[in-house]
Design a protein around this motif. Sequence first.
Motif, short mmCIF file in Angstrom:
data_model
loop_
_atom_site.label_atom_id
_atom_site.label_comp_id
_atom_site.label_asym_id
_atom_site.label_seq_id
_atom_site.Cartn_x
_atom_site.Cartn_y
_atom_site.Cartn_z
N TYR A 110 14.47 4.84 8.06
CA TYR A 110 13.02 4.63 8.14
C TYR A 110 12.75 3.46 9.08
N ILE A 111 12.08 3.75 10.18
CA ILE A 111 12.01 2.76 11.26
C ILE A 111 11.04 1.61 10.98
N PHE A 112 10.12 1.79 10.03
CA PHE A 112 9.15 0.72 9.75
C PHE A 112 9.45 -0.02 8.44
N SER A 113 10.66 0.18 7.89
CA SER A 113 11.00 -0.43 6.61
C SER A 113 11.77 -1.74 6.74
N GLY A 114 11.80 -2.31 7.92
CA GLY A 114 12.59 -3.52 8.10
C GLY A 114 14.06 -3.21 7.97
N THR A 115 14.78 -4.03 7.21
CA THR A 115 16.21 -3.78 7.01
C THR A 115 16.47 -2.82 5.86
N SER A 116 15.43 -2.45 5.12
CA SER A 116 15.58 -1.50 4.00
C SER A 116 15.42 -0.07 4.52
N THR A 117 16.29 0.30 5.44
CA THR A 117 16.09 1.55 6.18
C THR A 117 16.32 2.82 5.36
N SER A 118 16.89 2.68 4.18
CA SER A 118 17.09 3.87 3.34
C SER A 118 15.90 4.11 2.42
N THR A 119 14.92 3.20 2.47
CA THR A 119 13.73 3.29 1.62
C THR A 119 12.52 3.65 2.47
N ALA A 120 11.75 4.64 2.03
CA ALA A 120 10.52 4.99 2.75
C ALA A 120 9.62 3.76 2.83
N ALA A 121 9.08 3.51 4.02
CA ALA A 121 8.28 2.29 4.23
C ALA A 121 7.07 2.23 3.31
N TYR A 122 6.43 3.38 3.09
CA TYR A 122 5.19 3.40 2.32
C TYR A 122 5.18 4.50 1.27
N SER A 123 4.40 4.26 0.22
CA SER A 123 4.16 5.28 -0.80
C SER A 123 2.70 5.20 -1.22
N LYS A 124 2.21 6.31 -1.76
CA LYS A 124 0.80 6.39 -2.16
C LYS A 124 0.72 6.70 -3.65
N ASP A 125 -0.06 5.90 -4.36
CA ASP A 125 -0.26 6.14 -5.78
C ASP A 125 -1.11 7.40 -5.96
N LYS A 126 -0.59 8.37 -6.70
CA LYS A 126 -1.29 9.65 -6.82
C LYS A 126 -2.59 9.53 -7.62
N ASP A 127 -2.71 8.47 -8.41
CA ASP A 127 -3.93 8.30 -9.22
C ASP A 127 -4.99 7.48 -8.50
N THR A 128 -4.58 6.35 -7.92
CA THR A 128 -5.55 5.45 -7.29
C THR A 128 -5.70 5.68 -5.79
N GLY A 129 -4.71 6.31 -5.18
CA GLY A 129 -4.75 6.50 -3.72
C GLY A 129 -4.30 5.28 -2.95
N ALA A 130 -3.91 4.22 -3.67
CA ALA A 130 -3.48 2.98 -3.01
C ALA A 130 -2.15 3.20 -2.30
N VAL A 131 -2.08 2.69 -1.08
CA VAL A 131 -0.86 2.80 -0.27
C VAL A 131 -0.16 1.44 -0.29
N THR A 132 1.10 1.44 -0.70
CA THR A 132 1.84 0.18 -0.79
C THR A 132 3.06 0.20 0.13
N TYR A 133 3.44 -0.98 0.55
CA TYR A 133 4.60 -1.15 1.44
C TYR A 133 5.84 -1.40 0.61
N ASN A 134 6.92 -0.68 0.91
CA ASN A 134 8.15 -0.77 0.13
C ASN A 134 9.32 -1.37 0.89
N GLY A 135 9.11 -1.67 2.17
CA GLY A 135 10.21 -2.17 2.99
C GLY A 135 10.41 -3.67 2.87
N THR A 136 11.20 -4.22 3.78
CA THR A 136 11.45 -5.66 3.81
C THR A 136 10.18 -6.39 4.21
N SER A 137 9.80 -7.39 3.45
CA SER A 137 8.57 -8.13 3.73
C SER A 137 8.64 -8.81 5.09
N SER A 138 7.48 -8.92 5.72
CA SER A 138 7.42 -9.62 7.00
C SER A 138 7.72 -11.10 6.83
N ALA A 139 7.64 -11.58 5.58
CA ALA A 139 7.98 -12.98 5.30
C ALA A 139 9.49 -13.15 5.12
#
Length: 198
Positions: free
Chosen positions: A114-143
Amino acid sequence: LSTLTDLTGQVSSGVKVDSISDDVAAGINIMSATDSLSKVDTYQSNVDYGLSEVDTTESTLTEVSDAIQSMIELVTQASNATYTADDLKAINEEIESYKDTILSLVNTEYADKYIFSGTSTSTAAYSKDKDTGAVTYNGTSSAGEYERKMQISDGVTVTFNVCGEDVFGYSTHTASDGTIVAGKGLFNTIDQITSLLN
């Protein structure tokens, strides 16, 4: 006689040095050259990989940009005072569809990473909550240490990825510890637009 035999062997094999014991200095030079060639091959492979992933990143960002432009046009339409509630609902549904399109794009993979996940390349960068529709980032933090680097020559290392969190942001969401995380960036802006259109 031994010298003549050695020369005859070199002529027949086409190789001056069969082993380091034949000529220590020449053997060391050959080993050094072989090592250098191996490093050059590795560096070239790194460059080729890096350029290919950068090309994938650029083409993905272009598609995201196209989706954003389409949403801007829809928002402009929505500002038309003559539009009915049904018109606005239809526009909102289109914007939500573009949000899903962008979500798919930001989870782009190259070489099974996953090219936008930082160093966590085996993890999808983003996921969407099926109930709220909120999109969250799952990769390595920019910090954190999100940069993926590779060596392209002696003493030269380059970063060839970007952090999805910095580029696309995320929705306002509830963290695993129960705290509310304020949204930011593109996904937060989309959420604000759809909230206004509801």
